[in-house]
Motif scaffolding. Structure first.
Motif, PDB file in Angstrom:
ATOM      1  N   GLU A   1     -50.453  17.536   5.508  1.00 22.53           N
ATOM      2  CA  GLU A   1     -50.353  16.116   5.880  1.00 22.53           C
ATOM      3  C   GLU A   1     -48.982  15.531   5.578  1.00 22.53           C
TER       4      GLU A   1
ATOM      5  N   GLU B   1     -51.207   9.689  11.118  1.00 23.68           N
ATOM      6  CA  GLU B   1     -50.805  10.695  10.136  1.00 23.68           C
ATOM      7  C   GLU B   1     -50.726  10.119   8.716  1.00 23.68           C
TER       8      GLU B   1
ATOM      9  N   GLU C   1     -54.207  10.055   7.455  1.00 18.32           N
ATOM     10  CA  GLU C   1     -54.664  11.380   7.031  1.00 18.32           C
ATOM     11  C   GLU C   1     -54.054  11.766   5.680  1.00 18.32           C
TER      12      GLU C   1
END
Ligand SMILES: [Mg+2]
Length: 102
Positions: free
Chosen positions: A59, A25, A28
């Motif tokens: 995000e 994450e 991203e």
């Protein structure tokens, strides 16, 4: 201290998965921040048409969720709130310097 030292990977399955998700994450988030810098926050992905600001919000939420999961699984040492406050104070001070330099 020697240049080469022994290290072994995290062997707890849940901790490993938490750290994997946080890695994914944050990667991203880094990617969309780069796109916002390159194209502009108010522009959109030319392939999908998704606004960059929506992707950024998504995000940030994903990273926030990954950190929340990490907090459920791994007990971190205290002091996060104080560090956040110090960082935010520094960012605001820097913003004032930037405003004054314009
Ligand atoms: Mg994500």
């Amino acid at each position: 201290m020697p240049d080469i030292t022994l290290w072994l990977p995290e062997n707890d399955l849940i901790r490993r998965q938490v750290l994997n998700k946080l890695t994914e994450e944050t990667g991203e988030l880094l990617q969309i921040v780069g796109r916002c810098l390159a194209q502009g926050v108010d522009k959109a992905d030319p392939r999908t048409g998704k606004p960059n600001i929506e992707a950024l919000a998504d995000e940030i939420a994903d990273v926030t969720a990954a950190v929340a999961w990490l907090d459920e699984v791994i007990t971190l040492p205290p002091g996060r709130d104080a560090r956040i406050a110090r960082k935010l104070d520094g960012f605001r001070e820097w913003q004032q310097l930037l405003d004054a330099a314009e």
